[in-house]
Design an enzyme around this catalytic site. Structure first.
Site, PDB file in Angstrom:
ATOM      1  N   SER A   1      18.862  70.704  13.311  1.00  0.00           N
ATOM      2  CA  SER A   1      18.724  70.702  11.855  1.00  0.00           C
ATOM      3  C   SER A   1      18.307  72.080  11.379  1.00  0.00           C
ATOM      4  CB  SER A   1      17.675  69.663  11.441  1.00  0.00           C
ATOM      5  OG  SER A   1      17.361  69.814  10.068  1.00  0.00           O
ATOM      6  N   HIS A   2      18.504  72.348  10.095  1.00  0.00           N
ATOM      7  CA  HIS A   2      17.986  73.587   9.512  1.00  0.00           C
ATOM      8  C   HIS A   2      16.467  73.554   9.417  1.00  0.00           C
ATOM      9  CE1 HIS A   2      22.093  74.431   8.459  1.00  0.00           C
ATOM     10  NE2 HIS A   2      21.739  75.610   7.967  1.00  0.00           N
ATOM     11  N   SER A   3      15.923  72.356   9.432  1.00  0.00           N
ATOM     12  CA  SER A   3      14.476  72.196   9.264  1.00  0.00           C
ATOM     13  C   SER A   3      13.863  71.660  10.545  1.00  0.00           C
ATOM     14  CB  SER A   3      14.214  71.217   8.109  1.00  0.00           C
ATOM     15  OG  SER A   3      12.953  70.608   8.253  1.00  0.00           O
TER      16      SER A   3
END
Lengths: 131, 90
Positions: free
Chosen positions: A12-14
């Site tokens: 994920s980007h996070s």
């Protein structure tokens, strides 16, 4: 035994989303499935990096292969790049699932926990997506 | 089925994982007339969205069909071992 099951990698980007998704897989499915996650850039911001994805693939590696769940854009392209950088004998045993990251990860891990092949694991995750 | 939230995510995962441990075919329905769905398919089991107090019907076919049916009915009767993760993972 668990190393015979397909591994799951969450990208994920996070880091919060990636870690939270991994928590859901662990709590709902259990620990029979090799699992790794990565997300965020080294400074703690949003992003994905090929390097951390490579590390996650190594961590979740299984002879049965690895299914990758991604969120948006760069997560997918960086995952593709990470696959290209793998030794040739590994490349065909890594699949990026076209599925929502959280739901897909739980579905894929459930299928993997029963010893299903990488193809079946990916199909199960992708069964969720509208036609 | 008496589990408070019905056949939601966690119970569905448990049911599917248990069904997969048997070699026989295992099917599930929320009516005795069907439609029957593959109890080993997590997507289909979760897709039933069966609420609390739904009567679940199981049918199985194969060598270990009796053991499969007994185990699945017990899982539902135990409320899917919610609150007792250890037992479920045993």
């Amino acid at each position: 035994m668990s190393k015979e099951n397909v591994g799951i990698v969450i990208v994920s980007h996070s880091s919060d989303v990636a870690r939270g998704t991994a928590d859901m897989v662990r709590q709902m499915v259990g620990d029979e499935v090799p699992l790794a996650w990565c997300g965020g850039d080294p400074d703690g911001g949003l992003g994905t990096s090929v390097e951390t994805i490579l590390g996650a693939i190594d961590q979740a590696w299984s002879q049965a292969g690895v299914a990758i769940l991604v969120d948006l854009g760069g997560a997918e392209t960086n995952s593709e790049m990470a696959i290209e950088m793998q030794p040739e004998e590994r490349r065909s045993r890594i699949a990026i699932c076209n599925a929502p990251i959280v739901e897909g990860a739980v579905m894929a891990a459930t299928e993997a926990s029963g010893g299903a092949s990488l193809d079946i694991v990916r199909q199960t995750a992708e069964e969720l997506s509208p036609g | 089925m008496t589990h408070a939230v019905g056949l939601h995510a966690r119970p569905s995962v448990k049911l599917t994982k248990l069904a997969k441990t048997f070699g026989c075919t295992v099917e599930l329905a929320i009516s005795n007339e069907g439609p029957w769905i593959d109890a080993k398919s997590i997507v289909k089991v979760m897709g039933t969205k069966a609420p609390k107090d739904t009567v679940l019907f199981f049918r199985a076919s194969g060598d270990d069909e009796d053991a499969a049916l007994t185990a699945l009915v017990e899982l539902v009767e135990r409320d899917f071992d919610e609150g007792s993760e250890e037992a479920a993972n045993a």
